[in-house]
Design a protein around this motif. Structure first.
Motif, PDB file in Angstrom:
ATOM      1  N   LYS A   1      32.665  41.868  -8.734  1.00 59.83           N
ATOM      2  CA  LYS A   1      33.459  42.653  -7.788  1.00 59.83           C
ATOM      3  C   LYS A   1      33.954  43.908  -8.514  1.00 59.83           C
ATOM      4  O   LYS A   1      34.052  43.934  -9.747  1.00 59.83           O
ATOM      5  N   PRO A   2      34.301  44.965  -7.770  1.00 57.55           N
ATOM      6  CA  PRO A   2      34.777  46.190  -8.425  1.00 57.55           C
ATOM      7  C   PRO A   2      35.956  45.943  -9.358  1.00 57.55           C
ATOM      8  O   PRO A   2      36.052  46.566 -10.429  1.00 57.55           O
ATOM      9  N   GLU A   3      36.848  45.023  -8.985  1.00 60.66           N
ATOM     10  CA  GLU A   3      38.035  44.781  -9.820  1.00 60.66           C
ATOM     11  C   GLU A   3      37.704  44.048 -11.110  1.00 60.66           C
ATOM     12  O   GLU A   3      38.571  43.888 -11.984  1.00 60.66           O
ATOM     13  N   ASP A   4      36.445  43.601 -11.282  1.00 61.45           N
ATOM     14  CA  ASP A   4      36.051  42.972 -12.545  1.00 61.45           C
ATOM     15  C   ASP A   4      35.795  44.008 -13.643  1.00 61.45           C
ATOM     16  O   ASP A   4      35.771  43.675 -14.830  1.00 61.45           O
ATOM     17  N   HIS A   5      35.540  45.268 -13.236  1.00 54.02           N
ATOM     18  CA  HIS A   5      35.320  46.370 -14.185  1.00 54.02           C
ATOM     19  C   HIS A   5      34.138  46.086 -15.115  1.00 54.02           C
ATOM     20  O   HIS A   5      34.181  46.398 -16.306  1.00 54.02           O
ATOM     21  N   ARG A   6      33.097  45.480 -14.586  1.00 57.50           N
ATOM     22  CA  ARG A   6      31.910  45.167 -15.374  1.00 57.50           C
ATOM     23  C   ARG A   6      30.673  45.629 -14.616  1.00 57.50           C
ATOM     24  O   ARG A   6      30.734  46.016 -13.465  1.00 57.50           O
ATOM     25  N   GLY A   7      29.546  45.539 -15.292  1.00 53.55           N
ATOM     26  CA  GLY A   7      28.267  45.888 -14.686  1.00 53.55           C
ATOM     27  C   GLY A   7      27.424  46.724 -15.620  1.00 53.55           C
ATOM     28  O   GLY A   7      27.894  47.723 -16.167  1.00 53.55           O
ATOM     29  N   GLY A   8      26.167  46.323 -15.828  1.00 56.50           N
ATOM     30  CA  GLY A   8      25.309  47.032 -16.771  1.00 56.50           C
ATOM     31  C   GLY A   8      25.631  46.651 -18.207  1.00 56.50           C
ATOM     32  O   GLY A   8      26.473  45.788 -18.483  1.00 56.50           O
ATOM     33  N   LEU A   9      24.960  47.315 -19.143  1.00 55.46           N
ATOM     34  CA  LEU A   9      25.137  47.008 -20.565  1.00 55.46           C
ATOM     35  C   LEU A   9      26.427  47.570 -21.148  1.00 55.46           C
ATOM     36  O   LEU A   9      27.038  46.967 -22.027  1.00 55.46           O
ATOM     37  N   LEU A  10      26.849  48.745 -20.666  1.00 61.17           N
ATOM     38  CA  LEU A  10      27.883  49.495 -21.362  1.00 61.17           C
ATOM     39  C   LEU A  10      29.256  48.839 -21.306  1.00 61.17           C
ATOM     40  O   LEU A  10      30.127  49.171 -22.120  1.00 61.17           O
ATOM     41  N   THR A  11      29.475  47.928 -20.373  1.00 63.67           N
ATOM     42  CA  THR A  11      30.771  47.257 -20.286  1.00 63.67           C
ATOM     43  C   THR A  11      30.669  45.791 -20.718  1.00 63.67           C
ATOM     44  O   THR A  11      31.564  44.999 -20.427  1.00 63.67           O
TER      45      THR A  11
ATOM     46  N   THR B   1      36.125  33.515 -18.760  1.00 67.81           N
ATOM     47  CA  THR B   1      37.561  33.429 -19.028  1.00 67.81           C
ATOM     48  C   THR B   1      38.027  34.663 -19.783  1.00 67.81           C
ATOM     49  O   THR B   1      39.087  35.231 -19.485  1.00 67.81           O
ATOM     50  N   HIS B   2      37.233  35.105 -20.732  1.00 61.54           N
ATOM     51  CA  HIS B   2      37.556  36.304 -21.507  1.00 61.54           C
ATOM     52  C   HIS B   2      37.643  37.532 -20.602  1.00 61.54           C
ATOM     53  O   HIS B   2      38.504  38.397 -20.804  1.00 61.54           O
ATOM     54  N   TYR B   3      36.769  37.594 -19.609  1.00 64.82           N
ATOM     55  CA  TYR B   3      36.748  38.720 -18.677  1.00 64.82           C
ATOM     56  C   TYR B   3      37.761  38.564 -17.537  1.00 64.82           C
ATOM     57  O   TYR B   3      37.950  39.501 -16.753  1.00 64.82           O
ATOM     58  N   GLY B   4      38.365  37.384 -17.410  1.00 61.21           N
ATOM     59  CA  GLY B   4      39.282  37.148 -16.300  1.00 61.21           C
ATOM     60  C   GLY B   4      38.578  36.909 -14.984  1.00 61.21           C
ATOM     61  O   GLY B   4      39.118  37.200 -13.912  1.00 61.21           O
TER      62      GLY B   4
ATOM     63  N   ARG C   1      41.934  46.724 -20.169  1.00 61.56           N
ATOM     64  CA  ARG C   1      43.378  46.977 -20.235  1.00 61.56           C
ATOM     65  C   ARG C   1      43.645  48.356 -19.654  1.00 61.56           C
ATOM     66  O   ARG C   1      42.724  49.179 -19.535  1.00 61.56           O
ATOM     67  N   THR C   2      44.881  48.623 -19.298  1.00 65.49           N
ATOM     68  CA  THR C   2      45.260  49.927 -18.761  1.00 65.49           C
ATOM     69  C   THR C   2      46.171  50.692 -19.709  1.00 65.49           C
ATOM     70  O   THR C   2      46.381  51.892 -19.531  1.00 65.49           O
ATOM     71  N   VAL C   3      46.739  49.993 -20.689  1.00 69.99           N
ATOM     72  CA  VAL C   3      47.543  50.651 -21.717  1.00 69.99           C
ATOM     73  C   VAL C   3      46.975  50.275 -23.069  1.00 69.99           C
ATOM     74  O   VAL C   3      46.337  49.233 -23.234  1.00 69.99           O
ATOM     75  N   GLU C   4      47.170  51.124 -24.042  1.00 66.05           N
ATOM     76  CA  GLU C   4      46.688  50.878 -25.395  1.00 66.05           C
ATOM     77  C   GLU C   4      47.830  50.333 -26.252  1.00 66.05           C
ATOM     78  O   GLU C   4      48.899  50.948 -26.327  1.00 66.05           O
TER      79      GLU C   4
ATOM     80  N   ASN D   1      39.280  51.932 -21.742  1.00 68.48           N
ATOM     81  CA  ASN D   1      39.978  50.835 -21.068  1.00 68.48           C
ATOM     82  C   ASN D   1      39.559  49.464 -21.596  1.00 68.48           C
ATOM     83  O   ASN D   1      40.092  48.445 -21.152  1.00 68.48           O
ATOM     84  N   TYR D   2      38.618  49.428 -22.538  1.00 71.45           N
ATOM     85  CA  TYR D   2      38.167  48.173 -23.135  1.00 71.45           C
ATOM     86  C   TYR D   2      38.572  48.150 -24.605  1.00 71.45           C
ATOM     87  O   TYR D   2      38.296  49.104 -25.347  1.00 71.45           O
ATOM     88  N   ASP D   3      39.212  47.075 -25.036  1.00 69.71           N
ATOM     89  CA  ASP D   3      39.700  47.018 -26.416  1.00 69.71           C
ATOM     90  C   ASP D   3      38.580  46.625 -27.372  1.00 69.71           C
ATOM     91  O   ASP D   3      37.398  46.588 -27.001  1.00 69.71           O
TER      92      ASP D   3
END
Length: 797
Positions: A597-607, A579-582, A698-701, A690-692
């Motif tokens: 999926k690519p639109e999840d913007h996740r994968g690996g440790l760094l995200t 839920t936190h990741y959408g 997010r896309t804006v700060e 892009n990660y708070d």
């Protein structure tokens, strides 16, 4: 040759070469005018300063030189100034030597015997496997928290035992033997039941019994609320207990499930915690097994889902008992829990009962008692029997064969107790207490003063392997192989590594190593601001850490490549984190593998949110902290420490446009003294802008200071070698292209964890060989562990 030079002879040779090519010319051009042969201000001569790991004073001079040059204090302003790149090169070289000196001191080279203390986690696991007691090392009567070195909590030179700690270990051993041995009356196993009338409505019990509806009364707990803790549980006997809670959990449509937390307030101990998703008419029973010390403890049953102020009138129960059925309603001022169709509005817990069952003892006498007093009640209770008891126990506890003279020493408390008239069993107990308080139990010993050797023997190898992969003492199979002298054979070692990684005990490695390597103890160190991040709660924080630990465990279980740590098309999620990741389609509290999926913007440790959160400060993301973490944990080349006088990022003047953290950093890098190091650090951090602060995409700060719209984020950058990237995903691809460098860094971290010391210059060639050997198998994790364990480094003292 001094001990320090002996510890790092290869490093010294390498350092001398760099001294002549880089350091001496720098000193000659900028420093020796004031710190040379003719003049040496502050009693410091740099023309003769050498690397000497044995001399704290000399190494202190090097640290002072680095700090002065790095901060711009030296050379003085009226003297020629070196270029920032030259300053950065000098600072990196000096910090490299200081770190080399630090890890050289952790090495046991040159020592006949090395002692490395068990961490408190290892102590607890060892006590469990030795005596069957689940001792709580984190409780009030437990052991001090372990300090860490660069995240690792098992470094021998850091885990010291102070005089103030000795009493804690003595008290712990005393309590452990009391529980393990059957030298007291057999404890009675009781079941203490808390009904709703016991928890809240005791004054209404007779009234509801007369109505015939007492069995319908239940306790409701609304979000962010709890039952009163004025009803303490009295634990009469220390031991293992089962807690059972029968309850329902009302989950609003499209909302969160309520979350049960059973919490002892006086000792800050959580006994049970999980989401509850069960209809009102189909309650479930959840159970947890815990170790409790005798005493009286106030207990709260908490619904830890965020909600209204628990002190507010709306969230309290009324003064009238409520049978939680469709025929009864709450009073008007209370929080409404269901709509007119009786569908849940709030995630609400409904408690039917709580049971406390224990102490749970498998047999009496206990299994440990029967193993220790192996002769049984009819054995001849003489000194020879006592000696055999103590010898057998010491051999297992010390993880090696004991010596006759050591047993002579241990039997002195037995003999004294016999003189005082104590029973045979109690007298032997005194000797067992001495075993548990000895250095051979509390420390991992390697070496023999009578037989110096550059490698460890099979008994020491059994302990090193077991504490590496299981965080506990060796099992009988390892002891047998050590006794036969076969454990060091490469084929045998490979066989044992595979067996041990398949054993449930390997869960200790899958949790302990990534927690230390990735410095996950820092998650939550700076709690996110509740105003800025109201959705952040304890459950989310736990889920963030569980994702990272579960991710490592999945790679280990499947023997996947180290590449997965850099980028992957999957991760481990539960409902709260999804839920936190959408990310949709994940329900329940348990972690499971989820395709991305690519639109999840996740994968690996760094995200992962744990990594993004521990490199933030609770109010905003910190690109510099993130970049430093990548250099330390992923690339294995930590930057020099910042100068002491670094100013904070500037705050924009009123009525100026809003600026991103990145734009403020660019102003900061305008300082020549900062530019060289930040050119290496900042790109690795801004790539994840892009990660708070709590890891949301997010896309804006969101910027509080300044005017205008919140600025759009720019996560592009360029590495020092000139390779450019547009965002974090492209940076991850560049890191995957450099997987050889990551594998080398990872192997060094793995070796630090296993060897309980930092890696020295003399270890580097073997580390390269291990990584190269693993490359042929695409750096698969279990294969890399096998290569490491069978390498000369793992057998090295």
């Amino acid at each position: 040759m001094t001990l320090g030079l002996l510890l790092a002879f290869g490093a010294a040779v390498h350092a001398d070469d760099a001294m002549e090519k880089t350091v001496r010319p720098f000193f000659a051009e900028y420093c020796t005018k004031c710190h040379g042969e003719k003049k040496h201000k502050g009693n410091l001569r740099l023309d003769t300063l050498k690397i000497d790991f044995d001399s704290p004073k000399t190494m202190g001079h090097w640290e002072e030189v680095m700090n002065r040059i790095n901060s711009g204090d030296m050379p003085p302003e009226d003297e020629p100034r070196p270029k920032p790149a030259a300053v950065a090169t000098m600072a990196e070289w000096i910090i490299g030597q200081l770190r080399e000196g630090e890890v050289a001191k952790q090495s046991s080279a040159g020592e006949l015997v090395a002692f490395r203390k068990l961490s408190r986690e290892e102590y607890a696991n060892t006590i469990r496997d030795l005596l069957g007691v689940n001792f709580d090392v984190t409780g009030p009567g437990g052991l001090p928290e372990d300090p860490d070195w660069k995240g690792f909590e098992r470094i021998g030179s850091v885990l010291t035992l102070s005089p103030s700690h000795v009493e804690k270990y003595l008290n712990a051993a005393d309590a452990i033997l009391d529980e393990a041995l059957s030298l007291r009356p057999e404890p009675k196993r009781d079941v203490i039941a808390w009904t709703p009338f016991k928890l809240r409505w005791h004054e209404y019990q007779k009234e509801f019994e007369s109505r015939g509806t007492a069995d319908q009364v239940r306790i409701e707990i609304v979000p962010n609320n709890y039952t009163t803790d004025s009803w303490p549980i009295e634990i009469k006997t220390t031991g293992d207990y089962a807690i059972r809670v029968k309850l329902s959990g009302l989950r609003p449509e499209g909302g969160r499930a309520p979350r049960l937390k059973v919490y002892m307030t006086s000792i800050d101990k959580t006994l049970l915690e999980r989401d509850i998703d069960a209809p009102e008419d189909k309650p479930i029973t959840v159970e947890a097994h815990v170790h409790l010390v005798a005493g009286r403890y106030p207990v709260r049953l908490i619904n830890s889902v965020p909600g209204p102020n628990p002190e507010a009138r709306r969230s309290r129960h009324s003064g009238t008992a409520t049978a939680f059925t469709t025929t009864h309603s709450r009073v008007p001022w209370q929080l409404k829990l269901t709509d007119d169709d009786f569908k849940p509005i709030q995630p609400t817990l409904i408690i039917d009962s709580v049971e406390w069952d224990g102490p749970i003892v498998d047999s009496w006498p206990t299994g440990a008692h029967q193993r220790i007093y192996f002769g049984g009640p009819n054995a001849t209770k003489d000194p020879a029997y006592a000696r055999e008891i103590v010898t057998r126990f010491a051999d297992r506890a010390w993880r090696r064969p004991s010596k006759p003279e050591e047993i002579d020493h241990l039997l002195k408390p037995f003999e004294k107790a016999q003189e005082l008239g104590l029973s045979f069993e109690l007298s032997v107990r005194n000797a067992l207490l001495a075993v548990l308080c000895s250095k051979s139990f509390l420390y991992i010993e390697e070496g023999d003063v009578n037989k110096p050797s550059p490698t460890i023997n099979d008994w020491e190898l059994a302990s090193r392997l077991s504490y590496f992969l299981w965080s506990t003492m060796p099992d009988q199979r390892l002891f047998d192989l050590a006794r036969e002298g076969k454990l060091h054979e490469p084929a045998t070692l490979r066989e044992q590594v595979r067996r041990m990684l398949d054993d449930p005990n390997a869960a200790a490695f899958a949790e302990s190593f990534p927690r230390q390597w990735l410095q996950l103890r820092k998650v939550g160190m700076f709690p996110p601001d509740k105003v800025l991040y109201p959705e952040y709660d304890e459950n989310l924080e736990q889920s963030m850490v569980a994702e990272t630990l579960g991710f490592f465990g999945e790679v280990l279980h499947r023997n996947d490549s180290l590449r997965e740590f850099l980028d992957s098309d999957w991760t481990m999620l539960n409902e709260r984190l999804a839920t936190h990741y959408g990310i949709d389609g994940v329900r329940g509290d348990q972690m499971r593998r989820v395709a991305l999926k690519p639109e999840d913007h996740r994968g690996g440790l760094l995200t992962q949110a744990s990594i993004l959160g521990l490199t933030s400060d609770g109010t905003r993301h910190r690109p510099v902290h993130r970049g430093v973490w990548v250099l330390e944990s992923i690339i294995g080349k930590p930057p020099p420490p910042p100068p002491a006088n670094v100013p904070a990022l500037s705050t924009p003047a009123p009525n100026t446009p809003k600026t991103t953290v990145r734009e403020k950093l660019e102003q900061h890098r305008a300082d020549p003294n900062c530019a060289a190091c930040h050119a290496k650090i900042d790109p690795l951090g801004v790539a994840f802008d892009n990660y708070d602060a709590i890891g949301r995409w997010r896309t804006v700060e969101t910027v509080r200071e300044g005017t205008g719209a919140n600025p759009t984020l720019d996560a592009s950058g360029k590495l020092p070698d000139g390779r450019a990237f547009a965002n974090g995903q492209e940076l991850k691809k560049l890191l995957v292209d450099d997987v050889d460098k990551f594998a080398a860094a990872f192997t060094s971290k793995l070796a630090t964890y296993a060897m309980r010391r930092g890696m020295t210059f003399s270890d580097r060639e073997i580390l390269k060989d291990i990584a190269a050997q693993s490359r042929a198998d695409d750096y698969r994790l279990r294969s890399l562990i096998e290569s490491f364990v069978t390498s000369p480094l793992f057998l090295k003292r």
